[in-house]
Design an enzyme around this catalytic site. Structure first.
Site, PDB file in Angstrom:
ATOM      1  N   THR A  59     -15.953  83.322-119.458  1.00 11.17           N
ATOM      2  CA  THR A  59     -17.346  83.757-119.596  1.00 11.17           C
ATOM      3  C   THR A  59     -17.535  84.684-120.794  1.00 11.17           C
ATOM      4  O   THR A  59     -16.592  85.384-121.188  1.00 11.17           O
ATOM      5  CB  THR A  59     -17.815  84.508-118.332  1.00 11.17           C
ATOM      6  OG1 THR A  59     -19.124  85.038-118.567  1.00 11.17           O
ATOM      7  CG2 THR A  59     -16.904  85.669-117.959  1.00 11.17           C
ATOM      8  N   TYR A 114     -16.189  90.794-111.822  1.00  9.68           N
ATOM      9  CA  TYR A 114     -16.144  89.402-112.310  1.00  9.68           C
ATOM     10  C   TYR A 114     -15.532  89.335-113.706  1.00  9.68           C
ATOM     11  O   TYR A 114     -14.585  88.581-113.963  1.00  9.68           O
ATOM     12  CB  TYR A 114     -17.572  88.863-112.293  1.00  9.68           C
ATOM     13  CG  TYR A 114     -17.863  87.583-113.044  1.00  9.68           C
ATOM     14  CD1 TYR A 114     -17.531  86.341-112.499  1.00  9.68           C
ATOM     15  CD2 TYR A 114     -18.520  87.609-114.274  1.00  9.68           C
ATOM     16  CE1 TYR A 114     -17.846  85.159-113.178  1.00  9.68           C
ATOM     17  CE2 TYR A 114     -18.838  86.433-114.951  1.00  9.68           C
ATOM     18  CZ  TYR A 114     -18.503  85.213-114.399  1.00  9.68           C
ATOM     19  OH  TYR A 114     -18.818  84.055-115.061  1.00  9.68           O
ATOM     20  N   ILE A 156     -22.760  73.220-114.338  1.00  9.16           N
ATOM     21  CA  ILE A 156     -22.114  72.681-115.545  1.00  9.16           C
ATOM     22  C   ILE A 156     -21.367  71.393-115.209  1.00  9.16           C
ATOM     23  O   ILE A 156     -21.455  70.393-115.938  1.00  9.16           O
ATOM     24  CB  ILE A 156     -21.144  73.724-116.159  1.00  9.16           C
ATOM     25  CG1 ILE A 156     -21.924  74.962-116.645  1.00  9.16           C
ATOM     26  CG2 ILE A 156     -20.347  73.114-117.308  1.00  9.16           C
ATOM     27  CD1 ILE A 156     -21.056  76.104-117.186  1.00  9.16           C
ATOM     28  N   LYS A 173     -12.023  87.563-114.763  1.00  5.78           N
ATOM     29  CA  LYS A 173     -12.023  86.491-115.773  1.00  5.78           C
ATOM     30  C   LYS A 173     -11.121  86.881-116.941  1.00  5.78           C
ATOM     31  O   LYS A 173     -10.417  86.046-117.502  1.00  5.78           O
ATOM     32  CB  LYS A 173     -13.440  86.243-116.309  1.00  5.78           C
ATOM     33  CG  LYS A 173     -14.364  85.474-115.359  1.00  5.78           C
ATOM     34  CD  LYS A 173     -14.090  83.975-115.349  1.00  5.78           C
ATOM     35  CE  LYS A 173     -15.279  83.183-114.845  1.00  5.78           C
ATOM     36  NZ  LYS A 173     -14.919  81.825-114.402  1.00  5.78           N
TER      37      LYS A 173
HETATM   38  N1  LIG Z   1     -23.681  78.680-116.526  1.00  3.25           N
HETATM   39  C1  LIG Z   1     -23.333  79.602-117.411  1.00  3.25           C
HETATM   40  O1  LIG Z   1     -24.093  79.975-118.283  1.00  3.25           O
HETATM   41  C2  LIG Z   1     -21.976  80.236-117.376  1.00  3.25           C
HETATM   42  C3  LIG Z   1     -21.788  81.380-118.155  1.00  3.25           C
HETATM   43  C4  LIG Z   1     -20.541  81.991-118.171  1.00  3.25           C
HETATM   44  C5  LIG Z   1     -19.486  81.435-117.460  1.00  3.25           C
HETATM   45  N2  LIG Z   1     -19.685  80.322-116.722  1.00  3.25           N
HETATM   46  C6  LIG Z   1     -18.510  79.797-115.985  1.00  3.25           C
HETATM   47  O2  LIG Z   1     -18.570  78.385-115.929  1.00  3.25           O
HETATM   48  C7  LIG Z   1     -18.093  77.909-114.668  1.00  3.25           C
HETATM   49  C8  LIG Z   1     -19.124  77.018-114.001  1.00  3.25           C
HETATM   50  O3  LIG Z   1     -20.350  77.708-113.886  1.00  3.25           O
HETATM   51  P1  LIG Z   1     -21.677  77.060-113.278  1.00  3.25           P
HETATM   52  O4  LIG Z   1     -22.794  77.732-113.943  1.00  3.25           O
HETATM   53  O5  LIG Z   1     -21.577  75.589-113.278  1.00  3.25           O
HETATM   54  O6  LIG Z   1     -21.589  77.610-111.777  1.00  3.25           O
HETATM   55  P2  LIG Z   1     -21.835  76.870-110.386  1.00  3.25           P
HETATM   56  O7  LIG Z   1     -21.800  77.916-109.337  1.00  3.25           O
HETATM   57  O8  LIG Z   1     -23.030  76.017-110.475  1.00  3.25           O
HETATM   58  O9  LIG Z   1     -20.559  75.936-110.251  1.00  3.25           O
HETATM   59  C9  LIG Z   1     -19.322  76.357-109.727  1.00  3.25           C
HETATM   60  C10 LIG Z   1     -18.851  75.290-108.750  1.00  3.25           C
HETATM   61  O10 LIG Z   1     -17.545  75.650-108.287  1.00  3.25           O
HETATM   62  C11 LIG Z   1     -17.469  75.320-106.912  1.00  3.25           C
HETATM   63  N3  LIG Z   1     -16.441  76.132-106.285  1.00  3.25           N
HETATM   64  C12 LIG Z   1     -16.403  77.498-106.201  1.00  3.25           C
HETATM   65  N4  LIG Z   1     -15.330  77.886-105.504  1.00  3.25           N
HETATM   66  C13 LIG Z   1     -14.690  76.750-105.115  1.00  3.25           C
HETATM   67  C14 LIG Z   1     -13.516  76.518-104.352  1.00  3.25           C
HETATM   68  N5  LIG Z   1     -12.815  77.526-103.813  1.00  3.25           N
HETATM   69  N6  LIG Z   1     -13.135  75.242-104.159  1.00  3.25           N
HETATM   70  C15 LIG Z   1     -13.859  74.218-104.688  1.00  3.25           C
HETATM   71  N7  LIG Z   1     -14.965  74.391-105.408  1.00  3.25           N
HETATM   72  C16 LIG Z   1     -15.385  75.639-105.619  1.00  3.25           C
HETATM   73  C17 LIG Z   1     -18.862  75.642-106.358  1.00  3.25           C
HETATM   74  O11 LIG Z   1     -19.105  74.973-105.148  1.00  3.25           O
HETATM   75  C18 LIG Z   1     -19.748  75.185-107.497  1.00  3.25           C
HETATM   76  O12 LIG Z   1     -20.185  73.859-107.295  1.00  3.25           O
HETATM   77  C19 LIG Z   1     -17.744  79.179-113.865  1.00  3.25           C
HETATM   78  O13 LIG Z   1     -16.360  79.420-113.995  1.00  3.25           O
HETATM   79  C20 LIG Z   1     -18.520  80.282-114.542  1.00  3.25           C
HETATM   80  O14 LIG Z   1     -17.886  81.540-114.405  1.00  3.25           O
HETATM   81  C21 LIG Z   1     -20.912  79.726-116.642  1.00  3.25           C
HETATM   82  O1  LIG Z   2     -35.147  88.222-111.559  1.00  2.00           O
HETATM   83  C1  LIG Z   2     -34.386  88.645-112.453  1.00  2.00           C
HETATM   84  C2  LIG Z   2     -33.058  88.204-112.627  1.00  2.00           C
HETATM   85  C3  LIG Z   2     -32.281  88.720-113.649  1.00  2.00           C
HETATM   86  N1  LIG Z   2     -32.796  89.654-114.489  1.00  2.00           N
HETATM   87  C4  LIG Z   2     -31.990  90.176-115.629  1.00  2.00           C
HETATM   88  O2  LIG Z   2     -31.769  89.087-116.524  1.00  2.00           O
HETATM   89  C5  LIG Z   2     -30.518  89.212-117.215  1.00  2.00           C
HETATM   90  C6  LIG Z   2     -29.729  87.933-117.087  1.00  2.00           C
HETATM   91  O3  LIG Z   2     -29.383  87.731-115.755  1.00  2.00           O
HETATM   92  P1  LIG Z   2     -28.507  86.461-115.230  1.00  2.00           P
HETATM   93  O4  LIG Z   2     -28.816  85.233-115.944  1.00  2.00           O
HETATM   94  O5  LIG Z   2     -28.710  86.417-113.765  1.00  2.00           O
HETATM   95  O6  LIG Z   2     -27.007  86.881-115.508  1.00  2.00           O
HETATM   96  P2  LIG Z   2     -26.194  87.565-116.692  1.00  2.00           P
HETATM   97  O7  LIG Z   2     -26.607  87.026-118.001  1.00  2.00           O
HETATM   98  O8  LIG Z   2     -26.310  89.042-116.567  1.00  2.00           O
HETATM   99  O9  LIG Z   2     -24.711  87.139-116.299  1.00  2.00           O
HETATM  100  C7  LIG Z   2     -24.299  85.794-116.360  1.00  2.00           C
HETATM  101  O10 LIG Z   2     -23.873  85.549-117.702  1.00  2.00           O
HETATM  102  C8  LIG Z   2     -22.910  84.573-117.721  1.00  2.00           C
HETATM  103  C9  LIG Z   2     -22.334  84.473-116.329  1.00  2.00           C
HETATM  104  O11 LIG Z   2     -20.931  84.703-116.457  1.00  2.00           O
HETATM  105  C10 LIG Z   2     -22.429  83.147-115.635  1.00  2.00           C
HETATM  106  O12 LIG Z   2     -23.702  82.615-115.722  1.00  2.00           O
HETATM  107  C11 LIG Z   2     -23.122  85.475-115.498  1.00  2.00           C
HETATM  108  O13 LIG Z   2     -22.317  86.566-115.214  1.00  2.00           O
HETATM  109  C12 LIG Z   2     -29.870  90.459-116.633  1.00  2.00           C
HETATM  110  O14 LIG Z   2     -30.155  91.534-117.489  1.00  2.00           O
HETATM  111  C13 LIG Z   2     -30.582  90.674-115.304  1.00  2.00           C
HETATM  112  O15 LIG Z   2     -30.606  92.038-114.938  1.00  2.00           O
HETATM  113  C14 LIG Z   2     -34.109  90.108-114.333  1.00  2.00           C
HETATM  114  O16 LIG Z   2     -34.597  90.960-115.082  1.00  2.00           O
HETATM  115  N2  LIG Z   2     -34.859  89.577-113.307  1.00  2.00           N
END
Ligand SMILES: NC(=O)c1ccc[n+]([C@@H]2O[C@H](COP(=O)([O-])OP(=O)(O)OC[C@H]3O[C@@H](n4cnc5c(N)ncnc54)[C@H](O)[C@@H]3O)[C@@H](O)[C@H]2O)c1
Ligand SMILES: O=c1ccn([C@@H]2O[C@H](COP(=O)(O)OP(=O)(O)O[C@H]3OC[C@](O)(CO)[C@H]3O)[C@@H](O)[C@H]2O)c(=O)[nH]1
Length: 386
Positions: free
Chosen positions: A136, A182, A26, A186
């Site tokens: 999240t 997690y 992100i 959160k």
């Molecule tokens: N991608 C999604 O759909 C999604 C969904 C729900 C929540 N989120 C939340 O959004 C945020 C970003 O997610 P993302 O998908 O970009 O994940 P990501 O893992 O790609 O990015 C997280 C970044 O944080 C950095 N980081 C972690 N711990 C650190 C530390 N101690 N010091 C410095 N940097 C650190 C990592 O190196 C990484 O680059 C997270 O808080 C995640 O929980 C994302």
């Molecule tokens: O090879 C695979 C991997 C995963 N699944 C199933 O797919 C569903 C979605 O999995 P994933 O995208 O890995 O994660 P979640 O949606 O469960 O959780 C994320 O949602 C938001 C966030 O906070 C950050 O991105 C994270 O917790 C799930 O049902 C897996 O079991 C599969 O079937 N095969």
């Protein structure tokens, strides 16, 4: 860029943003958006910079004075408070956020999502700085409907599954299901941010992303991440498609998700950044309720789209079933269904997602194919030669 105004018609003044976790999925898209389309400055904090190196290289001198990278682990670095003080706004994205870690590394998960975020909240509050904190959709856990009998007509009633920021309960499984480490961490940091707002006047916004996906998400195992690593579903399925192996459906692939294109979601974050009066003190769902599929349907659609963008026919057995214990290990559990209610973000920011699931998969899988197909082929031919 000249003459940019906010949603109320006021001019937008350039600000400095301390973005923690700027080197992740992100963060990299948000940095791009801020460099390409706004005059704001970014103090980019992360332990990695690979995903933003195109913004940091000398060739991109155009915004050299607007982005600075600070290789800092926020767990233990005294420079963090100074950076937060230098900025007008802090955005905290840093977290362990891949489900494969929640049950296998629960301590790291809790520390990363709660303990390590504490100083960020404290420094913002003590220094009167605004905070956008990334939470999240997992804080909702399971839907109320999940506890109804399978054939109950109430399961069709949105009241039992649509997730609302100000009304839905947070329903997690038992402690031995460490998957919820997690979500629980959160939830607690959300409550702390909220309490700092209520008791000490912290200006905050909490973002609850609902499965944002797109280019640069996670890694392809054995190519730009560990061979045994398990990324989120988009990268798992991309890896299977690139290697021409069946996509693994965990527990039958029955869980449902709504997926949103990263570029749509970043538009929402930019609105939050530039409209503090409308975004402060709010928790926002950011997702696309129109893009709901089961994981099985996602696998089928990705198989079709990948075939189209790569020009390769799909394999004979495109999917296989695997148990969650086999795939993730002991303590895994799952959210059954995730549909975001959009009332609050619509009312405050007038934002709506645009991109259909098919279209976002087409652009994302085109990127995956272009970026990884050759490297995967080479890695596979080396393994066969050994
Ligand atoms: N991608 C999604 O759909 C999604 C969904 C729900 C929540 N989120 C939340 O959004 C945020 C970003 O997610 P993302 O998908 O970009 O994940 P990501 O893992 O790609 O990015 C997280 C970044 O944080 C950095 N980081 C972690 N711990 C650190 C530390 N101690 N010091 C410095 N940097 C650190 C990592 O190196 C990484 O680059 C997270 O808080 C995640 O929980 C994302
Ligand atoms: O090879 C695979 C991997 C995963 N699944 C199933 O797919 C569903 C979605 O999995 P994933 O995208 O890995 O994660 P979640 O949606 O469960 O959780 C994320 O949602 C938001 C966030 O906070 C950050 O991105 C994270 O917790 C799930 O049902 C897996 O079991 C599969 O079937 N095969």
């Amino acid at each position: 860029m000249a003459g940019r105004v906010d949603l109320d018609g006021n001019p937008i003044n350039p600000i400095t943003i301390c973005m923690i976790g700027a080197g992740g999925f992100i963060g990299s898209h948000l940095c791009e958006k801020l460099m390409f389309e706004t005059p704001h400055k970014v103090l980019a904090v992360d332990v990695y910079s690979d995903k933003i190196k195109h913004l940091l290289e000398p060739a991109t001198i155009q915004w050299a004075d607007r982005i600075q990278f600070h290789r800092i682990n926020i767990k233990n670095d005294s420079r963090l408070e100074g950076l937060i003080k230098m900025a007008d706004l802090t955005i905290n994205l840093a977290a362990i956020c891949t489900p494969a870690d929640y049950n296998t590394r629960p301590l790291d998960t809790i520390y990363s999502n709660f303990i390590d975020a504490l100083p960020v909240v404290k420094y913002c509050s003590e220094n009167g700085k605004r905070l956008i904190h990334f939470s999240t959709c997992e804080v909702y856990g399971k839907t109320i409907g999940a506890f109804l009998p399978k054939d109950s007509p109430l399961r069709q009633d949105p009241a039992y599954y649509v997730l609302k920021e100000d009304a839905s309960p947070c329903i997690f499984g038992p402690i031995e299901k460490q998957r919820w480490s997690y979500a629980c961490a959160k939830q607690l940091i959300e409550r702390l941010v909220y309490a700092e707002g209520a008791e000490n006047g912290l200006e905050f916004t909490i973002v609850r992303p609902f499965n944002w996906i797109g280019p640069r998400m996670d890694f392809i195992p054995g190519i730009d991440g560990p061979s045994e690593g398990v990324p989120r579903v988009l990268a798992c399925f991309s890896n299977n498609l690139l290697r021409r192996e069946p996509l693994k459906l965990v527990d039958g692939g029955e869980s449902q998700r709504t997926f949103i294109y990263i570029k749509d979601a970043i538009e929402a974050v930019l609105l939050m950044i530039e409209n503090p009066a409308r975004a402060n003190s709010h928790i926002f769902n950011v997702g696309n309720p129109n893009n709901e599929v089961t994981v099985r349907q996602l696998a089928e659609m990705m198989t079709q789209v990948y075939s189209k963008v790569s020009g390769e026919s799909s394999i004979e057995t495109p999917t296989i079933d695997v148990s969650s214990k086999e795939f993730y290990g002991e303590g895994y559990d799952d959210s059954d269904k995730r549909i975001p209610d959009m009332t609050i973000i619509n009312k405050q920011l007038g934002w709506n997602p645009k991109t259909s699931l098919w279209d976002l998969l087409e652009s994302t899988l085109t990127y995956q194919h272009r970026t990884y197909a050759e490297a995967v082929k080479q890695a596979m031919s080396k393994t066969t030669a050994i």
